[in-house]
Design a protein around this motif. Structure first.
Motif, PDB file in Angstrom:
ATOM      1  N   SER A 161      -3.364 121.386  66.410  1.00  0.00           N
ATOM      2  CA  SER A 161      -2.384 122.473  66.332  1.00  0.00           C
ATOM      3  C   SER A 161      -1.573 122.628  67.610  1.00  0.00           C
ATOM      4  N   HIS A 162      -1.807 121.769  68.611  1.00  0.00           N
ATOM      5  CA  HIS A 162      -1.093 121.924  69.874  1.00  0.00           C
ATOM      6  C   HIS A 162       0.066 120.941  69.947  1.00  0.00           C
ATOM      7  N   ASN A 163       1.026 121.202  69.088  1.00  0.00           N
ATOM      8  CA  ASN A 163       2.243 120.400  69.014  1.00  0.00           C
ATOM      9  C   ASN A 163       3.391 121.316  68.622  1.00  0.00           C
ATOM     10  N   PHE A 164       4.610 120.877  68.893  1.00  0.00           N
ATOM     11  CA  PHE A 164       5.788 121.685  68.641  1.00  0.00           C
ATOM     12  C   PHE A 164       6.605 121.091  67.504  1.00  0.00           C
ATOM     13  N   GLU A 165       7.604 121.837  67.081  1.00  0.00           N
ATOM     14  CA  GLU A 165       8.448 121.373  65.977  1.00  0.00           C
ATOM     15  C   GLU A 165       9.054 120.012  66.283  1.00  0.00           C
ATOM     16  N   VAL A 166       9.490 119.809  67.534  1.00  0.00           N
ATOM     17  CA  VAL A 166      10.099 118.537  67.893  1.00  0.00           C
ATOM     18  C   VAL A 166       9.090 117.393  67.767  1.00  0.00           C
ATOM     19  N   ALA A 170      -4.700 106.856  63.407  1.00  0.00           N
ATOM     20  CA  ALA A 170      -5.198 107.715  64.484  1.00  0.00           C
ATOM     21  C   ALA A 170      -6.638 108.136  64.228  1.00  0.00           C
ATOM     22  N   GLN A 171      -6.949 108.427  62.979  1.00  0.00           N
ATOM     23  CA  GLN A 171      -8.309 108.834  62.637  1.00  0.00           C
ATOM     24  C   GLN A 171      -9.289 107.672  62.785  1.00  0.00           C
ATOM     25  N   PRO A 206       4.501 129.026  73.547  1.00  0.00           N
ATOM     26  CA  PRO A 206       3.213 129.710  73.652  1.00  0.00           C
ATOM     27  C   PRO A 206       2.890 130.022  75.105  1.00  0.00           C
ATOM     28  N   GLY A 207       2.064 131.018  75.326  1.00  0.00           N
ATOM     29  CA  GLY A 207       1.765 131.443  76.674  1.00  0.00           C
ATOM     30  C   GLY A 207       1.040 130.397  77.502  1.00  0.00           C
ATOM     31  N   TRP A 208       0.311 129.470  76.841  1.00  0.00           N
ATOM     32  CA  TRP A 208      -0.465 128.478  77.587  1.00  0.00           C
ATOM     33  C   TRP A 208       0.365 127.279  78.019  1.00  0.00           C
ATOM     34  N   VAL A 209       1.649 127.219  77.606  1.00  0.00           N
ATOM     35  CA  VAL A 209       2.478 126.054  77.936  1.00  0.00           C
ATOM     36  C   VAL A 209       3.101 126.236  79.319  1.00  0.00           C
ATOM     37  N   PRO A 210       2.871 125.291  80.245  1.00  0.00           N
ATOM     38  CA  PRO A 210       3.467 125.413  81.587  1.00  0.00           C
ATOM     39  C   PRO A 210       4.982 125.520  81.521  1.00  0.00           C
ATOM     40  N   ASP A 211       5.570 126.263  82.438  1.00  0.00           N
ATOM     41  CA  ASP A 211       7.006 126.524  82.429  1.00  0.00           C
ATOM     42  C   ASP A 211       7.834 125.257  82.542  1.00  0.00           C
ATOM     43  N   GLU A 212       7.295 124.236  83.217  1.00  0.00           N
ATOM     44  CA  GLU A 212       8.089 123.025  83.433  1.00  0.00           C
ATOM     45  C   GLU A 212       8.165 122.107  82.209  1.00  0.00           C
ATOM     46  N   ILE A 213       7.462 122.450  81.140  1.00  0.00           N
ATOM     47  CA  ILE A 213       7.459 121.602  79.950  1.00  0.00           C
ATOM     48  C   ILE A 213       8.744 121.786  79.154  1.00  0.00           C
ATOM     49  N   ASP A 214       9.384 120.675  78.804  1.00  0.00           N
ATOM     50  CA  ASP A 214      10.569 120.680  77.945  1.00  0.00           C
ATOM     51  C   ASP A 214      10.097 120.641  76.490  1.00  0.00           C
ATOM     52  N   VAL A 215      10.122 121.797  75.838  1.00  0.00           N
ATOM     53  CA  VAL A 215       9.610 121.870  74.463  1.00  0.00           C
ATOM     54  C   VAL A 215      10.626 121.351  73.451  1.00  0.00           C
ATOM     55  N   THR A 216      11.766 120.836  73.941  1.00  0.00           N
ATOM     56  CA  THR A 216      12.757 120.262  73.031  1.00  0.00           C
ATOM     57  C   THR A 216      12.624 118.748  72.947  1.00  0.00           C
ATOM     58  N   ARG A 217      11.702 118.160  73.710  1.00  0.00           N
ATOM     59  CA  ARG A 217      11.519 116.714  73.724  1.00  0.00           C
ATOM     60  C   ARG A 217      10.093 116.384  73.286  1.00  0.00           C
ATOM     61  N   PRO A 218       9.908 115.441  72.355  1.00  0.00           N
ATOM     62  CA  PRO A 218       8.550 115.130  71.892  1.00  0.00           C
ATOM     63  C   PRO A 218       7.704 114.514  72.993  1.00  0.00           C
ATOM     64  N   SER A 219       6.411 114.673  72.860  1.00  0.00           N
ATOM     65  CA  SER A 219       5.434 114.162  73.813  1.00  0.00           C
ATOM     66  C   SER A 219       4.452 113.262  73.078  1.00  0.00           C
ATOM     67  N   VAL A 220       4.081 112.137  73.699  1.00  0.00           N
ATOM     68  CA  VAL A 220       3.110 111.229  73.095  1.00  0.00           C
ATOM     69  C   VAL A 220       1.816 111.957  72.772  1.00  0.00           C
ATOM     70  N   ALA A 221       1.309 112.744  73.720  1.00  0.00           N
ATOM     71  CA  ALA A 221       0.035 113.438  73.518  1.00  0.00           C
ATOM     72  C   ALA A 221       0.120 114.430  72.363  1.00  0.00           C
ATOM     73  N   ARG A 222       1.233 115.169  72.278  1.00  0.00           N
ATOM     74  CA  ARG A 222       1.353 116.183  71.220  1.00  0.00           C
ATOM     75  C   ARG A 222       1.615 115.546  69.858  1.00  0.00           C
ATOM     76  N   VAL A 223       2.364 114.441  69.824  1.00  0.00           N
ATOM     77  CA  VAL A 223       2.575 113.727  68.562  1.00  0.00           C
ATOM     78  C   VAL A 223       1.241 113.191  68.041  1.00  0.00           C
ATOM     79  N   TYR A 224       0.443 112.623  68.945  1.00  0.00           N
ATOM     80  CA  TYR A 224      -0.872 112.098  68.551  1.00  0.00           C
ATOM     81  C   TYR A 224      -1.777 113.236  68.085  1.00  0.00           C
ATOM     82  N   ASP A 225      -1.681 114.385  68.742  1.00  0.00           N
ATOM     83  CA  ASP A 225      -2.425 115.568  68.316  1.00  0.00           C
ATOM     84  C   ASP A 225      -2.062 115.926  66.876  1.00  0.00           C
ATOM     85  N   PHE A 226      -0.784 115.815  66.539  1.00  0.00           N
ATOM     86  CA  PHE A 226      -0.354 116.102  65.169  1.00  0.00           C
ATOM     87  C   PHE A 226      -0.951 115.091  64.195  1.00  0.00           C
TER      88      PHE A 226
END
Length: 277
Positions: A40-45, A64-65, A15-35
């Motif tokens: 909606s700000h999480n990736f397939e990984v 989480a809830q 997505p356009g809002w994702v900084p270039d330095e982000i590795d979108v192939t590796r999961p992130s604690v923040a994005r997993v928790y978001d899921f």
């Protein structure tokens, strides 16, 4: 106010809002928790990793809830005690009912500083909070207290000579023993004024084999972050010599629950406590 476009759940396109330095192939604690929270700000990984956790611990999304419900209760409690400044370490990606929203309703004018080292969490938080002059976002690592406390943004946004609520919600289980989490809590607490409060929620696998299995997933290669679950005594030790408020360190749903809520089970995989300086 415009928020970033949500991630297309059917695509791994950046997505356009994702900084270039982000590795979108590796999961992130923040994005997993978001899921887990239905964001909606999480990736397939991230969703694939979360699915693995949910396979072994199906209640993880509910956990989480419940953690978010605790956050609402504790912010409302702190506002009632006259606290109107919040330092939220490891704040993650803002979703509905986050600290600034609860505080704005409970104590209008309250100031919130979100701190996270995940560029996606920081980027999205800043985009959402562009028009909110009571809330700021600091890109920093909570394991370096002086860099957080001495940052010009912190000093400008919070008055550390007045009481502050230090929030460490669902983050210290990602800080291993070798990094001295109790020492980190102490370093922050020592910089705060009398009357400040420290809030901790923490994953725990006491009597819960499924939670132990979930912890193992976080400790595998390519996982978001290593996880160190702790028992009640270990979480109490994180507060050091601070004065724990009643009911002490308990299962998250059991900390000052709403009158009509169900009590936390004995094997509930999360603990909460609040202490006063």
């Amino acid at each position: 106010m415009n928020s970033p476009d949500p991630v297309n759940r059917n695509s791994d396109a950046r997505p356009g809002w994702v900084p270039d330095e982000i590795d979108v192939t590796r999961p992130s604690v923040a994005r997993v928790y978001d899921f887990y929270l239905g964001g909606s700000h999480n990736f397939e990984v991230d969703r694939e990793f979360a699915a693995g956790v949910l396979d072994v611990l199906p209640e993880m999304a509910v956990v989480a809830q419940q953690n978010r419900k605790f956050l609402r209760r504790v912010v409302q409690y702190l506002c009632a005690q006259g606290i109107d400044q919040f330092l939220d370490l490891g704040s993650g990606i803002p979703t509905a009912g986050n600290v600034h929203e609860v505080a704005a309703a409970a104590c209008p004018g309250a100031r919130v500083l979100y701190v996270d080292n995940d560029p996606v969490a920081v980027s999205h938080s800043r985009a959402l909070l562009t028009d909110d002059d009571t809330t700021e976002v600091l890109a920093a690592d909570l394991t370096h207290p002086r860099s957080v406390l001495d940052d010009p943004l912190t000093r400008r946004h919070l008055d550390l000579s007045r009481p502050v609520a230090l929030l460490l919600v669902s983050v210290l289980h990602f800080v291993g023993d070798e990094r001295d989490p109790a020492g980190l809590v102490r370093a922050y607490a020592d910089a705060l004024a009398p009357g400040s409060h420290v809030v901790i929620t923490h994953a725990s696998d006491i009597g819960n084999a499924a939670a132990t299995d979930a912890q193992a997933l976080y400790n595998r290669d390519r996982s978001p972050n290593a996880m160190r679950m702790r028992d009640t005594g270990e979480v109490e030790a994180l507060f050091g010599d601070l004065t724990l408020l009643e009911p002490g360190v308990v299962r998250i749903p059991s900390w000052r629950p709403e009158p009509d809520s169900l009590p936390g089970r004995d094997d509930y995989p999360g603990l909460a406590g609040v202490a006063r300086l």
